[in-house]
Design a protein around this motif. Sequence first.
Motif, short mmCIF file in Angstrom:
data_model
loop_
_atom_site.label_atom_id
_atom_site.label_comp_id
_atom_site.label_asym_id
_atom_site.label_seq_id
_atom_site.Cartn_x
_atom_site.Cartn_y
_atom_site.Cartn_z
N PHE A 70 -4.74 6.43 -3.21
CA PHE A 70 -3.90 5.38 -2.68
C PHE A 70 -3.82 4.23 -3.66
O PHE A 70 -4.63 4.12 -4.58
N LYS B 296 -9.30 6.33 -5.77
CA LYS B 296 -9.43 7.72 -5.37
C LYS B 296 -9.65 7.80 -3.87
O LYS B 296 -10.30 6.96 -3.27
N GLY B 297 -9.07 8.85 -3.32
CA GLY B 297 -9.33 9.16 -1.94
C GLY B 297 -10.45 10.18 -1.83
O GLY B 297 -11.39 10.18 -2.62
N LEU C 214 -6.79 12.39 2.20
CA LEU C 214 -6.30 11.38 1.27
C LEU C 214 -6.63 11.77 -0.16
O LEU C 214 -7.80 12.00 -0.51
N PHE D 186 0.29 5.75 -0.31
CA PHE D 186 -0.72 6.80 -0.16
C PHE D 186 -0.13 8.16 -0.48
O PHE D 186 1.06 8.41 -0.23
N ASN E 262 0.83 -1.21 0.00
CA ASN E 262 0.00 0.00 0.00
C ASN E 262 0.86 1.25 0.00
O ASN E 262 1.83 1.36 0.75
#
Lengths: 111, 107
Positions: free
Chosen positions: A48, A57-58, A45, A33, A31
């Motif tokens: 990520f 999409k954050g 965010l 970010f 992961n």
Amino acid sequence: DVKVTQSSRYLVKRTGEKVFLECVQDMDHENMFWYRQDPGLGLRLIYFSYDVKMKEKGDIPEGYSVSREKKERFSLILESASTNQTSMYLCASSLSYVEAFFGQGTRLTVV
Amino acid sequence: AQRVTQPEKLLSVFKGAPVELKCNYSYSGSPELFWYVQYSRQRLQLLLRHISRESIKGFTADLNKGETSFHLKKPFAQEEDSAMYYCALSFSDKLIFGTGTRLQVFP
């Protein structure tokens, strides 16, 4: 000892420029970010990625895109920089549900 | 929608006083919660996570599912605790943060 590295500490760009922020991690984390950090708004965010070429999409993806061609590298792209994208940008990486490691941040100023 | 709320932007205390930084979350599943800290001119770093139930630098945090809270506590604040504290929620590989609380500890 440094585990997450962002390519620049400070950047100044002109309105309308295409901007690339680079992040590299050496911990083999799935992961990664990208956040922006603004006073009073905390960390929001942007995007990520949970695997190579995979992205989600954050909360604030508008005006941004990302690229993850290799596991260790996650790039944030500002397609056409605007003054409201002036901010501190933080990159992080993690394994699922355990500690996230952060980069030192890139302070971007768009003039 | 999933959300982390930290109601206080700033908390000021004197050295030796107890500290409680509030965090509430909104998540329908079983939450994974964390506290992160950012000292001046340093990277954001993990302070503690609820699943480990440890005490780090004298700080503890208990998950209260009934009140959907994960408040951070320390019985006696120290000047070196002055920093920005963020509560965070992890779910489906995402990690989201609250708006943060700045803790100032005066001598």
